[in-house]
Design an enzyme around this catalytic site. Sequence first.
Site, mmCIF file in Angstrom:
data_model
loop_
_atom_site.group_PDB
_atom_site.id
_atom_site.type_symbol
_atom_site.label_atom_id
_atom_site.label_comp_id
_atom_site.label_asym_id
_atom_site.label_seq_id
_atom_site.Cartn_x
_atom_site.Cartn_y
_atom_site.Cartn_z
ATOM 1 N N PRO A 109 0.816 -1.225 0.000
ATOM 2 C CA PRO A 109 0.000 0.000 0.000
ATOM 3 C C PRO A 109 0.846 1.269 0.000
ATOM 4 C CG PRO A 109 -0.958 -1.612 1.479
ATOM 5 C CD PRO A 109 0.385 -2.148 1.083
ATOM 6 N N ASP A 110 1.999 1.232 0.684
ATOM 7 C CA ASP A 110 2.903 2.381 0.637
ATOM 8 C C ASP A 110 3.422 2.615 -0.783
ATOM 9 O OD1 ASP A 110 3.234 3.649 3.197
ATOM 10 O OD2 ASP A 110 4.160 1.808 3.922
ATOM 11 N N TYR A 111 3.882 1.543 -1.410
ATOM 12 C CA TYR A 111 4.453 1.692 -2.749
ATOM 13 C C TYR A 111 3.376 2.052 -3.781
ATOM 14 C CZ TYR A 111 8.948 0.058 -1.116
ATOM 15 O OH TYR A 111 10.156 -0.028 -0.467
#
Length: 397
Positions: A170-172
């Site tokens: 989700p961060d990437y």
Amino acid sequence: MQNGKMPLEGIRVLELAQIVAGPFCGVLMAEFGAEVIKVEMPGRGDDIRRMGPREGDVGFWWSQENRGKKALTLDLHDPKGQEIVKRLVPHVDVILENFRPGILEKWGLGWETLCQINPRLIMARITAFGQTGPRSHGPGFAAIGSAFGGTWYLNGTQDQPPVRPTPVYPDYLTGLFTAFGVMTALRHRDRTGEGQWIDSSLFESAFRITEYSASMYGRLGTVRERGSRQHVGWPGGACMTKDGHWVAYTAPAQHLFERLCNMLGQPELPRTEAYKTPEMRSQNVPGLLQQIEAWFADRTYEEVERTLEEFQVPYSRIMSMADVFEDPHYAARNMILDVPHPELGTLPQPAVVPKLSASPGRVTHAGPEIGADTDEILSGLGYSPEDIAMLRQDGIV
């Protein structure tokens, strides 16, 4: 073109972000020529410097997601640090930030203030839950974004509890979506002269990739559940070879199913009543999976690979990082870079993606030392050596 002009040269980014999503957005822009100024707290720096494995004082995760940037130390809690940001704003195109909603406003650095200083400014704001809504002020990282966004629920197998997704996608994903948003906003600004702000959240990035799940529930009332190691809709999944290698394969379309059946020595199967349509295949796949697993288990990986290639059934060994480093396709694509590092010589890291034919990205260094460019940046704003020395003495930089 490796030493030529980069496509984002002339774009200046001020990164008021840490850990992963914001810095990943910044590093994507740096790889294609943007000047990215990363702001960190004096002494402490970005928390990702201390996360994950390291060699000596060098954090591998930090180095990868902050390569190619300039480093400025700045205490944003202090009015003098806030003033430096305001002096930088007229000279930047983009601000990336991932504080909780309202924090920058409390410091006098919110959108309404900064856009008055620079009406052409693009400000990308990354949070776990977005800038609005009942959970907007809640803290969160990738795992929380995945849980709230619906992807954690789908991870794992049907006979086990949901499995934590790794890596922190989700961060990437959010970094990637935000970079696309920034480029779109810059395009809009080129046409109109108007800046804008971008609202990115971890949970929405996860939710966006849940395929058909929303439509299936909204229209049919059916909650998509976890599957098994094998796909439930068509032949596909992962099987182990005789010599212990896991191999992923898939045959979702009619022509691929026919190839798979030919490979199994059952060319007539796609024309039988049980398998002649996608709907029938979906119902009867479990009866075929045992045969497929037995086929893989009876052969070495070398035999499996050769036969899958011959019949052109999509496949891949399930790759460990050791497999990646030995693989000829990765080598042919130059997907592992040896990035220069002042202490370690070089650090192996993933190459820049995507690959552009006329203006490819590049990497010049594997992450700056904390505050490495502070004097250069402040001098460019008109601060004298004496001013900088005083700011350093006061702990502002």
